[in-house]
Motif scaffolding. Structure first.
Motif, PDB file in Angstrom:
ATOM      1  N   ILE A  98       0.830  -1.200   0.000  1.00 36.39           N
ATOM      2  CA  ILE A  98       0.000   0.000   0.000  1.00 36.39           C
ATOM      3  C   ILE A  98       0.864   1.249   0.000  1.00 36.39           C
ATOM      4  N   ARG A 101       1.759   2.300  -3.338  1.00 33.59           N
ATOM      5  CA  ARG A 101       0.594   2.656  -4.150  1.00 33.59           C
ATOM      6  C   ARG A 101       0.178   1.554  -5.121  1.00 33.59           C
ATOM      7  N   ARG A 103      -1.876  -2.559  -5.060  1.00 30.87           N
ATOM      8  CA  ARG A 103      -3.155  -3.045  -4.553  1.00 30.87           C
ATOM      9  C   ARG A 103      -3.001  -4.415  -3.910  1.00 30.87           C
ATOM     10  N   ARG A 131     -20.600   1.075  -0.079  1.00 29.16           N
ATOM     11  CA  ARG A 131     -19.841   2.331   0.017  1.00 29.16           C
ATOM     12  C   ARG A 131     -20.653   3.399   0.759  1.00 29.16           C
ATOM     13  N   GLY A 167     -11.840   2.829   8.836  1.00 24.39           N
ATOM     14  CA  GLY A 167     -11.768   2.474   7.421  1.00 24.39           C
ATOM     15  C   GLY A 167     -12.872   1.487   7.099  1.00 24.39           C
ATOM     16  N   CYS A 173     -10.541  -2.737  -4.108  1.00 22.66           N
ATOM     17  CA  CYS A 173      -9.273  -2.111  -3.732  1.00 22.66           C
ATOM     18  C   CYS A 173      -9.293  -0.606  -3.989  1.00 22.66           C
ATOM     19  N   HIS A 174      -9.996  -0.177  -5.021  1.00 21.70           N
ATOM     20  CA  HIS A 174     -10.079   1.256  -5.314  1.00 21.70           C
ATOM     21  C   HIS A 174     -10.760   1.995  -4.169  1.00 21.70           C
ATOM     22  N   ASP A 175     -11.846   1.437  -3.654  1.00 23.37           N
ATOM     23  CA  ASP A 175     -12.554   2.076  -2.538  1.00 23.37           C
ATOM     24  C   ASP A 175     -11.703   2.108  -1.278  1.00 23.37           C
ATOM     25  N   LYS A 177      -8.487   2.522  -1.167  1.00 24.76           N
ATOM     26  CA  LYS A 177      -7.220   3.206  -1.453  1.00 24.76           C
ATOM     27  C   LYS A 177      -6.064   2.217  -1.562  1.00 24.76           C
ATOM     28  N   GLY A 178      -6.351   1.116  -2.228  1.00 24.74           N
ATOM     29  CA  GLY A 178      -5.333   0.115  -2.504  1.00 24.74           C
ATOM     30  C   GLY A 178      -5.464  -1.149  -1.683  1.00 24.74           C
ATOM     31  N   SER A 180      -7.946  -3.843   0.417  1.00 23.89           N
ATOM     32  CA  SER A 180      -9.307  -4.263   0.723  1.00 23.89           C
ATOM     33  C   SER A 180      -9.337  -5.726   1.128  1.00 23.89           C
TER      34      SER A 180
END
Length: 331
Positions: A98, A101, A103, A131, A167, A173-175, A177-178, A180
């Motif tokens: 992470i 940057r 995933r 979300r 969190g 993973c996009h939701d 921030k890398g 999930s």
């Protein structure tokens, strides 16, 4: 069943990891899950990528230590899926992914009923719905200091969350921030030395399945100090002994609220159990990737039904029903 497994693999690669053509992805797993790994490789190929595989058999609970000792193991990859028996999400190697940057998706494939996790219905939870649910709960945590939890069976717990950042996981993973997990939940790492009270555990015990009868677990100063001596309590004690880390594996390291309306806490799949809407869970052990400072040889969750949850004296859940959401969110 093969079609259902491939459908699940497609969701994971396409919607959760969002793998793109030409990217490098690594799947960490074991021979036990060769069918699931092959399905994810096929899904990766369909988007123009090739999935490398690292099979780690016979590590079991120690797989976390393996990736603590190999912090740079994932450096060559744009994305990594931890699809072993146990979760890798709190390891140093994942923290490094992470920070770079890239995933990481935690997808522990352990089930106890023989059904492939990739065929479970909970994978179909709506990403936009999860979300929205998560964002509303996390807004309640803003600048909060205290969480209080009760249940009708007698749970009465206090968590100090002052200074801790919440969190959420929903697979995507996009939701995250890398980062999930297949678990759909809002989480926060409580202050490790300041969780106190009584947990009456009536849901599941993570990897070891359903609770046969409720177990009283006493916490003082952030640690388990007593586990009731009944059948389920003895199973929990035996499980903890397998980590060979008695000091750190009893530390309350996570407070989580399940958000997946497709999940059922049946004890067949711990990721499904802790995701179940209407439950909360306490994670014990390592939490360094969840906003905490606790290191340990592993991480496990205890899931309990129908809580009343108060954040700084504001009720956000009433006997398992969120009180801060509009009724339309459940449709």
């Amino acid at each position: 069943m093969e079609q259902a497994i491939q459908h699940g693999a497609d969701i994971i690669i396409r919607d959760w990891v969002r793998l793109r053509a030409g990217e490098r992805i690594l799947i960490v797993s074991s021979q036990k899950y060769a069918v699931e790994v092959a399905a994810m490789q096929q899904a990766a190929q369909a988007v123009g990528s090739v999935a490398d595989v690292l099979m780690l058999d016979d590590l079991h609970e120690q797989v976390g230590q393996y990736f603590d000792d190999r912090e740079d193991a994932f450096d060559p990859y744009n994305a990594v899926i931890g699809a072993a028996e146990y979760s890798l999400i709190t390891t140093r190697a994942v923290k490094r992914v992470i920070a770079r940057r890239n995933r990481f998706l935690s997808l522990p494939l352990s089930t106890s009923n023989g059904q492939s996790l990739l065929s479970y219905d909970f994978l179909n939870m709506s990403l936009p719905k999860s979300r929205i649910m998560a964002s509303i709960i996390m807004a309640c945590y803003q600048n909060a200091r205290h969480i209080h939890v009760t249940t009708e069976l007698g749970t009465n717990l206090d968590f100090n969350i002052e200074g801790r950042v919440p969190g959420f996981f929903n697979g995507c993973c996009h939701d995250g921030k890398g980062l999930s997990s297949a678990s759909v939940e809002v989480y926060v790492a409580p202050v490790e030395s300041d969780t106190n009270g009584t947990l009456i555990l009536d849901g599941s015990m993570g990897y070891i399945g359903i609770v046969d009868s409720p177990v009283r677990v006493e916490l003082r100063g952030g640690r388990i100090v007593e586990i009731e001596d009944n059948a389920s309590g003895r199973r929990l004690k035996q499980f903890l002994a397998r980590f060979h880390d008695p000091e750190n594996m009893v530390v309350a390291a996570e407070f989580g609220i399940g958000l997946n309306t497709h999940s059922r806490c049946a004890g067949n799949c711990y990721i499904e159990d802790e995701s179940t809407y209407g439950t909360f869970h306490i994670g014990f052990g390592r939490n360094i990737a969840l906003g905490g400072v606790q290191d340990a040889s592993g991480h496990y969750d205890l899931v309990t039904h129908a809580p009343c949850i108060y954040v700084d004296n504001r009720m956000i859940m009433d006997h398992g029903q969120l009180t801060v959401l509009e009724p339309s969110i459940y449709i």
